[in-house]
Scaffold this motif. Sequence first.
Motif, PDB file in Angstrom:
ATOM      1  N   GLY A 210      54.592 115.707  33.607  1.00  0.00           N
ATOM      2  CA  GLY A 210      54.595 115.964  32.046  1.00  0.00           C
ATOM      3  C   GLY A 210      53.114 115.136  31.987  1.00  0.00           C
ATOM      4  N   SER A 211      53.338 115.752  30.164  1.00  0.00           N
ATOM      5  CA  SER A 211      52.033 114.958  29.564  1.00  0.00           C
ATOM      6  C   SER A 211      52.255 113.538  29.503  1.00  0.00           C
ATOM      7  CB  SER A 211      51.430 115.907  29.171  1.00  0.00           C
ATOM      8  OG  SER A 211      51.911 115.904  27.738  1.00  0.00           O
ATOM      9  N   THR A 212      53.195 112.843  28.767  1.00  0.00           N
ATOM     10  CA  THR A 212      53.697 111.891  28.396  1.00  0.00           C
ATOM     11  C   THR A 212      54.352 110.303  28.907  1.00  0.00           C
ATOM     12  OG1 THR A 212      55.244 112.847  27.403  1.00  0.00           O
ATOM     13  CG2 THR A 212      53.573 113.015  25.882  1.00  0.00           C
ATOM     14  N   LYS A 213      54.387 109.395  28.620  1.00  0.00           N
ATOM     15  CA  LYS A 213      54.369 108.639  29.585  1.00  0.00           C
ATOM     16  C   LYS A 213      55.661 107.906  29.033  1.00  0.00           C
ATOM     17  CE  LYS A 213      51.689 105.547  27.754  1.00  0.00           C
ATOM     18  NZ  LYS A 213      50.936 103.667  27.021  1.00  0.00           N
ATOM     19  N   ALA A 214      56.518 107.487  29.405  1.00  0.00           N
ATOM     20  CA  ALA A 214      58.476 107.265  29.362  1.00  0.00           C
ATOM     21  C   ALA A 214      58.570 105.708  29.630  1.00  0.00           C
ATOM     22  CB  ALA A 214      59.050 107.658  30.679  1.00  0.00           C
ATOM     23  N   ARG A 215      59.332 105.058  29.023  1.00  0.00           N
ATOM     24  CA  ARG A 215      59.842 104.235  28.693  1.00  0.00           C
ATOM     25  C   ARG A 215      61.284 103.631  29.039  1.00  0.00           C
ATOM     26  NH1 ARG A 215      56.794 100.546  24.579  1.00  0.00           N
ATOM     27  NH2 ARG A 215      57.852  98.821  23.964  1.00  0.00           N
ATOM     28  N   LEU A 216      61.485 102.383  29.604  1.00  0.00           N
ATOM     29  CA  LEU A 216      61.913 102.331  29.764  1.00  0.00           C
ATOM     30  C   LEU A 216      63.365 101.004  29.461  1.00  0.00           C
ATOM     31  CD1 LEU A 216      64.257 102.829  32.620  1.00  0.00           C
ATOM     32  CD2 LEU A 216      63.651 100.749  33.892  1.00  0.00           C
ATOM     33  N   PHE A 217      64.443 101.444  29.379  1.00  0.00           N
ATOM     34  CA  PHE A 217      65.690 100.397  29.116  1.00  0.00           C
ATOM     35  C   PHE A 217      66.585  99.553  29.009  1.00  0.00           C
ATOM     36  CE2 PHE A 217      63.555 100.568  24.587  1.00  0.00           C
ATOM     37  CZ  PHE A 217      63.294 102.595  24.861  1.00  0.00           C
ATOM     38  N   GLN A 218      66.518  98.123  30.210  1.00  0.00           N
ATOM     39  CA  GLN A 218      67.008  97.144  30.823  1.00  0.00           C
ATOM     40  C   GLN A 218      67.792  96.585  29.827  1.00  0.00           C
ATOM     41  OE1 GLN A 218      64.513  97.645  34.239  1.00  0.00           O
ATOM     42  NE2 GLN A 218      66.287  98.747  35.692  1.00  0.00           N
ATOM     43  N   ARG A 219      68.718  96.208  30.238  1.00  0.00           N
ATOM     44  CA  ARG A 219      69.248  94.968  28.809  1.00  0.00           C
ATOM     45  C   ARG A 219      68.637  93.719  29.956  1.00  0.00           C
ATOM     46  NH1 ARG A 219      75.950  93.533  27.652  1.00  0.00           N
ATOM     47  NH2 ARG A 219      75.715  91.458  27.913  1.00  0.00           N
ATOM     48  N   GLY A 220      68.550  92.481  28.737  1.00  0.00           N
ATOM     49  CA  GLY A 220      67.784  91.605  29.321  1.00  0.00           C
ATOM     50  C   GLY A 220      66.284  91.235  29.580  1.00  0.00           C
ATOM     51  N   LYS A 221      66.528  92.619  29.396  1.00  0.00           N
ATOM     52  CA  LYS A 221      64.626  93.014  29.770  1.00  0.00           C
ATOM     53  C   LYS A 221      63.638  93.244  28.890  1.00  0.00           C
ATOM     54  CE  LYS A 221      65.611  93.793  35.285  1.00  0.00           C
ATOM     55  NZ  LYS A 221      65.505  94.421  35.986  1.00  0.00           N
ATOM     56  N   GLN A 222      61.833  93.374  29.578  1.00  0.00           N
ATOM     57  CA  GLN A 222      61.105  93.213  28.493  1.00  0.00           C
ATOM     58  C   GLN A 222      61.547  95.315  28.743  1.00  0.00           C
ATOM     59  OE1 GLN A 222      58.141  92.998  27.166  1.00  0.00           O
ATOM     60  NE2 GLN A 222      59.036  90.964  25.958  1.00  0.00           N
ATOM     61  N   THR A 223      61.140  96.398  27.427  1.00  0.00           N
ATOM     62  CA  THR A 223      60.565  97.291  28.237  1.00  0.00           C
ATOM     63  C   THR A 223      59.562  97.384  28.860  1.00  0.00           C
ATOM     64  OG1 THR A 223      59.637  97.608  25.677  1.00  0.00           O
ATOM     65  CG2 THR A 223      62.268  97.883  25.888  1.00  0.00           C
ATOM     66  N   THR A 224      59.693  98.270  29.611  1.00  0.00           N
ATOM     67  CA  THR A 224      58.346  99.542  30.578  1.00  0.00           C
ATOM     68  C   THR A 224      58.077 100.284  30.708  1.00  0.00           C
ATOM     69  OG1 THR A 224      59.598  98.028  32.367  1.00  0.00           O
ATOM     70  CG2 THR A 224      58.150  98.531  32.871  1.00  0.00           C
ATOM     71  N   GLU A 225      56.476 100.584  30.118  1.00  0.00           N
ATOM     72  CA  GLU A 225      55.954 101.949  30.037  1.00  0.00           C
ATOM     73  C   GLU A 225      55.629 102.558  31.587  1.00  0.00           C
ATOM     74  OE1 GLU A 225      55.109 104.136  27.192  1.00  0.00           O
ATOM     75  OE2 GLU A 225      56.510 102.563  26.217  1.00  0.00           O
ATOM     76  N   TYR A 226      56.005 103.870  31.154  1.00  0.00           N
ATOM     77  CA  TYR A 226      55.468 104.477  33.026  1.00  0.00           C
ATOM     78  C   TYR A 226      54.944 105.421  32.060  1.00  0.00           C
ATOM     79  CZ  TYR A 226      58.404 101.245  34.877  1.00  0.00           C
ATOM     80  OH  TYR A 226      59.770  99.789  36.532  1.00  0.00           O
TER      81      TYR A 226
END
Lengths: 240, 240
Positions: A210-226
């Motif tokens: 697709g055309s936009t990034k995704a954001r990952l949430f994992q407990r106790g970690k910094q969120t990450t952009e993909y």
Amino acid sequence: MKRRLLLVSNSTLHGGGYLQHCQQQIQDFFGKEVKRILFVPYALHDRDAYTKTARDKFKTLGYEVESVHETPDPVDAVRKAEGIFIGGGNTFRLLKALYDNKLVTEIKKRVLEDGIPYMGSSAGTNVSTISINTTNDMPIVYPPTFAAIGLVPFNINPHYLDPDPNSKHMGETREQRITQYHEELETPSVLGLREGSMLLVEGNKATLLGSTKARLFQRGKQTTEYEPGSDLSFLLTDAQ
Amino acid sequence: MKRRLLLVSNSTLHGGGYLQHCQQQIQDFFGKEVKRILFVPYALHDRDAYTKTARDKFKTLGYEVESVHETPDPVDAVRKAEGIFIGGGNTFRLLKALYDNKLVTEIKKRVLEDGIPYMGSSAGTNVSTISINTTNDMPIVYPPTFAAIGLVPFNINPHYLDPDPNSKHMGETREQRITQYHEELETPSVLGLREGSMLLVEGNKATLLGSTKARLFQRGKQTTEYEPGSDLSFLLTDAQ
């Protein structure tokens, strides 16, 4: 594992038509072998109108659409389906209807064991994951559980929305809501799919499209952009 | 009926402090006779920190706060309470904890039969109504039912939000979500309380207070706007 999934964040992107922003991915996904797709319109109230919308769109892409609500035996329709598409709407209504019609186990079997392709959009993406705990929808009906079809072992938040720095609204941001979820449970991970993005799963490989990034949430970690194109296969390991 | 309720849309208004926008109404509501308020912090994860916030604020208004989570027997604490305040946070987490601690019936009895004053804010307003079907929150935990304390026979949507005409986000508007609820059920009515507004209920009289208008949703009818000061007592009749 034969699993093949196309999990789309949103059915309509601002300024475009129904499923327009992902039509190329839909054709790549269902390919030439699938002729007829079983549509599940349970997330919207007017199932006939919704089926017409989906049927008209898929016809332009070269596929026939049969709606599960038009068949005398929904379970049998799933057993015979070449491919499945579950559309968006209200996730609670959708999940309750899937259980009421005894389709949750049957869809899981067809997709994970028999390898038929599954496409979901918005609510249809929510119910494909481990649970509907990260839906944005209003709980207008009470499903028998929040556990969902479980085609992947994590959660997705469709229509993921960044905070608006100019807003004076004091309701929780999307990120705050997902953080509250992780206050309750150690896992699963939550993949925030912004409008315009989608996840392609083929066996044990997951790729962001697709055309936009995704954001990952994992407990106790910094969120990450993909970025689009990212390999997210690590999410398919249990208990991420 | 002895019922006395102060149902606030939001705990914090943009630019102000915690409960600052409704502090005059809180003092008018609890008055001089109530000295000690039983606080229910279940909607947030950190109950100690939340209690401190509420305790500090109510102290400035002349009230002591005891938190139900600090008492050895929550049911007994409700039985002895002079007044109750349930704060905001996640409505699903709050309702589940109220059931887990067997407080739903006890609070209803104390408020409707014994006439102790009940204040709710946001999630605490949702759970005071007939059900949590019109909460905005993410379903992070699964409560045993969506039926709530039922101090009033209708639903409230706190933090009610008008559509943003400039938004490119394609998720449902608040109005669309409430309309979906009425596709499922004939009643109850849904009162959309914008941030800044609150509902005062005294017996069979209901009055809109605060600085913003409220929007009423009834199935099959045009939505209606009400100014602060409006008499909404008709909502207290069953099956509105």
